[in-house]
Scaffold this active site. Structure first.
Site, PDB file in Angstrom:
ATOM      1  N   HIS A  14      18.981  27.218  24.361  1.00 47.68           N
ATOM      2  CA  HIS A  14      19.552  27.836  25.552  1.00 47.68           C
ATOM      3  C   HIS A  14      19.432  26.866  26.715  1.00 47.68           C
ATOM      4  CE1 HIS A  14      20.477  30.857  28.563  1.00 47.68           C
ATOM      5  NE2 HIS A  14      20.944  31.589  27.561  1.00 47.68           N
ATOM      6  N   ASP A  26      22.081  35.838  20.682  1.00 47.20           N
ATOM      7  CA  ASP A  26      23.130  35.920  19.662  1.00 47.20           C
ATOM      8  C   ASP A  26      22.569  35.945  18.244  1.00 47.20           C
ATOM      9  OD1 ASP A  26      25.242  35.965  21.504  1.00 47.20           O
ATOM     10  OD2 ASP A  26      25.065  33.805  21.786  1.00 47.20           O
TER      11      ASP A  26
END
Ligand SMILES: CC(C)(COP(=O)(O)OP(=O)(O)OC[C@H]1O[C@@H](n2cnc3c(N)ncnc32)[C@H](O)[C@@H]1OP(=O)(O)O)[C@@H](O)C(=O)NCCC(=O)NCCS
Length: 375
Positions: free
Chosen positions: A260, A311
């Site tokens: 991320h 996700d």
């Protein structure tokens, strides 16, 4: 030309590109002050959507009115239904939802009105319309009739109902609802920033949301949740996963659902949804992908110091709930439209055109030869 000193950060990493009161990640993700951990535990997506759009959690009557307004918007204009019926069945549902929002602009009475009240009305309508468009395209592209909404159901239960025409079990609804809460907002991510750039030109909300959907589609952003199941299937199962992921890393492949831009030590949202993914897999009687995921998580943490993002469990949860993979990023849209719309309204309330500079890497100045002399 600006006299400001040149600041350059590839990918705008670490750049403060604007102010927002919608959410923060500093000190843990909070929407309008409320920790997402608590919202996921004590609220529903409908309450969170209200919070993002209206600025505060609703009281009972406010929530009921809001749900009524959203449910009454759960209809698509006939020409949009026709479009969804006639576009190629192979169209990615993400493209179908992007086109749907663009077409909805032609039928919304407030499209050209950028006042706060009109933008709020449009945002609430999109919240109702987008899931209908996603479910309608899913049904039509599978040669099935569209199922009308159930106005007595909240956003999560109604969407699952519109896919199949049967009321989903409460545990499935809650798991799905929590995923929508976690997807609803995330400060200046790529798609939200896109929406803000578009409306900073004083364009309209539908244009901003259409562009944001385009930004979300990419696999480095929302598109990652659809890649998770491809990846798990490619890994084969818990016995083969370690070798597969080591090979993938050796080939310098990106493992979708990991890493991320702003969370380098883990994403709290992934931890919350992981439990729901596990329980849904257990309820479905097939825990193979959970076991496979655990192996991949272990290898990526130890080899690359990379941790799952939201996700990663979302892809598995949706699969365990029996949802088809191309629906996963459109589901993200159904939720994030709340955050995008809140940002559009905020941007317009304190607008300044977003127009950064670039660092030039082209040739030195050259003289223009007329065509006749260029040969
Ligand atoms: C989200 C993402 C784009 C953020 O990346 P970023 O902050 O720009 O970081 P970078 O792309 O500069 O990556 C830094 C390093 O980590 C590696 N890396 C980051 N994410 C990785 C992943 N998922 N798999 C393998 N390696 C990864 C990069 O290859 C790079 O290694 P290098 O320095 O040896 O070249 C990135 O982590 C990614 O591609 N993740 C997979 C897609 C995904 O899940 N997206 C959803 C995000 S919520």
């Amino acid at each position: 030309m600006s006299a400001a000193p040149e600041v350059y950060s590839p990918g705008l990493e670490g750049v403060i590109a604007g102010e927002t009161a919608v959410s923060t990640i500093t000190g843990g993700l909070r929407y309008r002050g409320y920790p997402v951990t608590e919202l996921a535990e004590k609220a529903t997506f409908d309450e969170v959507a209200y919070l993002l759009l209206h600025g505060e959690l609703p009281m009972r009557a406010q929530l009921a009115d809001f749900q009524k307004r959203v449910a009454s918007a759960r209809r698509l204009p006939q020409p949009l239904l026709e479009l969804l019926r006639t576009i190629p069945r192979t169209t990615p549902p993400m493209d179908a939802v992007r086109s749907s929002v663009s077409v909805l602009a032609h039928f919304d009475p407030d499209t050209e009105d950028n006042s706060p009240a009109a933008n709020l009305r449009k945002a609430e309508r999109l919240l109702g319309q987008i899931p209908v468009a996603v479910a309608a395209f899913y049904r039509l592209s599978n040669g099935l009739p569209v199922i009308p909404d159930r106005s007595d159901l909240g956003q999560a239960a109604n969407f699952l109902y519109m896919l199949r025409g049967t009321e989903p079990p409460p545990a499935a609804v809650r798991a799905f609802d929590v995923s929508l809460i976690l997807y609803a907002e995330h400060e200046f991510n790529a798609s939200t920033f896109t929406a803000r750039v578009v409306c900073s030109t004083e364009s309209d909300l539908h244009s901003a949301i259409t562009a944001a959907i385009g930004a979300l589609k990419g696999r480095l952003h929302g598109g990652a949740n659809e890649k998770v199941m491809d990846l798990l299937r490619a890994a084969g199962g818990p016995e083969t996963a370690e070798e597969w992921v080591r090979d993938a890393l050796a080939r310098k492949e990106r493992v979708m659902g990991f890493g991320h831009r702003v969370y380098k030590t883990g994403d709290v949202r992934a931890g919350i949804l992981k439990e729901y993914a596990r329980r849904a897999a257990e309820a479905s009687g097939d825990t193979k992908w959970e076991e496979t995921a655990a192996v991949i998580e272990r290898v990526l943490a130890s080899e690359k110091n990379l941790f799952p993002n939201l996700d990663w469990p979302a892809g598995r949860l949706y699969y365990a709930l029996g949802l088809e993979v191309p629906l996963y990023t459109p589901i993200f849209v159904m939720s994030r439209v709340a955050g995008w719309s809140a940002h559009v309204m905020e941007q317009l309330a304190h607008n300044r055109l977003i127009r950064p500079r670039s660092r030039y890497t082209g040739p030195e100045v050259k003289g223009v030869k007329p065509l006749a002399e260029r040969g």
